[in-house]
Design a protein around this motif. Structure first.
Motif, PDB file in Angstrom:
ATOM      1  N   LYS A 110       0.843  -1.197   0.000  1.00 51.06           N
ATOM      2  CA  LYS A 110       0.000   0.000   0.000  1.00 51.06           C
ATOM      3  C   LYS A 110       0.882   1.251   0.000  1.00 51.06           C
ATOM      4  N   PHE A 111       1.865   1.288   0.895  1.00 47.96           N
ATOM      5  CA  PHE A 111       2.748   2.451   0.959  1.00 47.96           C
ATOM      6  C   PHE A 111       3.547   2.618  -0.325  1.00 47.96           C
ATOM      7  N   ALA A 112       4.039   1.527  -0.874  1.00 52.29           N
ATOM      8  CA  ALA A 112       4.816   1.598  -2.115  1.00 52.29           C
ATOM      9  C   ALA A 112       3.942   2.100  -3.262  1.00 52.29           C
ATOM     10  N   ASN A 113       2.717   1.603  -3.350  1.00 55.66           N
ATOM     11  CA  ASN A 113       1.818   2.069  -4.409  1.00 55.66           C
ATOM     12  C   ASN A 113       1.506   3.551  -4.257  1.00 55.66           C
ATOM     13  N   TRP A 114       1.184   3.983  -3.057  1.00 57.44           N
ATOM     14  CA  TRP A 114       0.886   5.394  -2.835  1.00 57.44           C
ATOM     15  C   TRP A 114       2.083   6.271  -3.193  1.00 57.44           C
ATOM     16  N   HIS A 115       3.275   5.818  -2.809  1.00 61.25           N
ATOM     17  CA  HIS A 115       4.474   6.622  -3.032  1.00 61.25           C
ATOM     18  C   HIS A 115       4.873   6.658  -4.508  1.00 61.25           C
ATOM     19  N   TYR A 116       4.948   5.500  -5.125  1.00 52.68           N
ATOM     20  CA  TYR A 116       5.457   5.445  -6.494  1.00 52.68           C
ATOM     21  C   TYR A 116       4.387   5.712  -7.548  1.00 52.68           C
ATOM     22  N   ASP A 117       3.170   5.257  -7.328  1.00 51.49           N
ATOM     23  CA  ASP A 117       2.116   5.456  -8.328  1.00 51.49           C
ATOM     24  C   ASP A 117       1.430   6.811  -8.181  1.00 51.49           C
ATOM     25  N   LEU A 118       1.192   7.230  -6.940  1.00 52.01           N
ATOM     26  CA  LEU A 118       0.474   8.481  -6.694  1.00 52.01           C
ATOM     27  C   LEU A 118       1.411   9.630  -6.317  1.00 52.01           C
ATOM     28  N   GLU A 119       2.700   9.328  -6.194  1.00 53.66           N
ATOM     29  CA  GLU A 119       3.732  10.317  -5.876  1.00 53.66           C
ATOM     30  C   GLU A 119       3.472  11.030  -4.548  1.00 53.66           C
ATOM     31  N   ILE A 120       3.027  10.263  -3.560  1.00 52.51           N
ATOM     32  CA  ILE A 120       2.802  10.812  -2.221  1.00 52.51           C
ATOM     33  C   ILE A 120       4.103  10.684  -1.429  1.00 52.51           C
ATOM     34  N   ASN A 121       4.545  11.787  -0.855  1.00 53.43           N
ATOM     35  CA  ASN A 121       5.804  11.765  -0.115  1.00 53.43           C
ATOM     36  C   ASN A 121       5.611  11.128   1.262  1.00 53.43           C
ATOM     37  N   LEU A 122       6.705  10.927   1.965  1.00 53.53           N
ATOM     38  CA  LEU A 122       6.666  10.240   3.253  1.00 53.53           C
ATOM     39  C   LEU A 122       5.774  10.934   4.282  1.00 53.53           C
ATOM     40  N   PRO A 123       5.869  12.267   4.442  1.00 53.15           N
ATOM     41  CA  PRO A 123       4.951  12.907   5.390  1.00 53.15           C
ATOM     42  C   PRO A 123       3.487  12.683   5.002  1.00 53.15           C
ATOM     43  N   GLY A 124       3.196  12.677   3.714  1.00 47.58           N
ATOM     44  CA  GLY A 124       1.841  12.404   3.260  1.00 47.58           C
ATOM     45  C   GLY A 124       1.412  10.993   3.602  1.00 47.58           C
ATOM     46  N   LEU A 125       2.325  10.035   3.451  1.00 45.14           N
ATOM     47  CA  LEU A 125       2.021   8.646   3.806  1.00 45.14           C
ATOM     48  C   LEU A 125       1.686   8.535   5.283  1.00 45.14           C
ATOM     49  N   GLU A 126       2.457   9.241   6.104  1.00 45.97           N
ATOM     50  CA  GLU A 126       2.210   9.206   7.548  1.00 45.97           C
ATOM     51  C   GLU A 126       0.835   9.770   7.884  1.00 45.97           C
ATOM     52  N   VAL A 127       0.469  10.887   7.263  1.00 44.87           N
ATOM     53  CA  VAL A 127      -0.821  11.518   7.525  1.00 44.87           C
ATOM     54  C   VAL A 127      -1.958  10.593   7.085  1.00 44.87           C
ATOM     55  N   ILE A 128      -1.858  10.049   5.883  1.00 43.68           N
ATOM     56  CA  ILE A 128      -2.899   9.157   5.370  1.00 43.68           C
ATOM     57  C   ILE A 128      -3.036   7.931   6.267  1.00 43.68           C
ATOM     58  N   HIS A 129      -1.914   7.361   6.658  1.00 45.81           N
ATOM     59  CA  HIS A 129      -1.925   6.177   7.513  1.00 45.81           C
ATOM     60  C   HIS A 129      -2.632   6.467   8.836  1.00 45.81           C
ATOM     61  N   GLU A 130      -2.292   7.596   9.453  1.00 46.45           N
ATOM     62  CA  GLU A 130      -2.920   7.965  10.731  1.00 46.45           C
ATOM     63  C   GLU A 130      -4.411   8.227  10.563  1.00 46.45           C
ATOM     64  N   MET A 131      -4.783   8.896   9.491  1.00 49.39           N
ATOM     65  CA  MET A 131      -6.204   9.187   9.267  1.00 49.39           C
ATOM     66  C   MET A 131      -6.992   7.896   9.036  1.00 49.39           C
TER      67      MET A 131
END
Length: 101
Positions: free
Chosen positions: A51-72
């Motif tokens: 999930k994190f790899a897809n969000w980062h590489y496919d959707l170009e979400i940076n690490l802080p964005g991943l953290e926010v999405i994960h927490e939400m």
């Protein structure tokens, strides 16, 4: 023994940067087990990694964005669980009230 995959295998299979994997671990988004200086991800944690790899590489979400999405998403799941519990309690109260009439 629990099934696991090494960090190096993940990097090769998923064609990701090792620094991305390390950043996920360093920021508490993934937990690894270390044995003989090799980091392993448990198979049960593979969906989260994907999930994190897809969000980062496919959707170009940076690490802080991943953290926010994960927490939400965690908070949303907690709220859904609390809602289910409240609905169960409400149904029980409603049944008792209806039985009393």
């Amino acid at each position: 023994m629990t099934e696991r995959i090494s960090r190096e295998e993940l990097v090769k299979i998923y064609n990701i940067e090792i620094t991305f994997f390390n950043d996920l671990v360093d920021n508490g988004l993934l937990t690894v087990k270390t044995e003989n200086e090799t980091s392993y991800l448990m198979y049960e944690d593979l969906p989260a990694f994907e999930k994190f790899a897809n969000w980062h590489y496919d959707l170009e979400i940076n690490l802080p964005g991943l953290e926010v999405i994960h927490e939400m998403l965690k908070k949303l799941e907690d709220m859904k669980q609390k809602n289910r519990e409240l609905m169960t309690k409400l149904a029980a109260i409603s049944n008792r009230y209806e039985e009393g009439q």
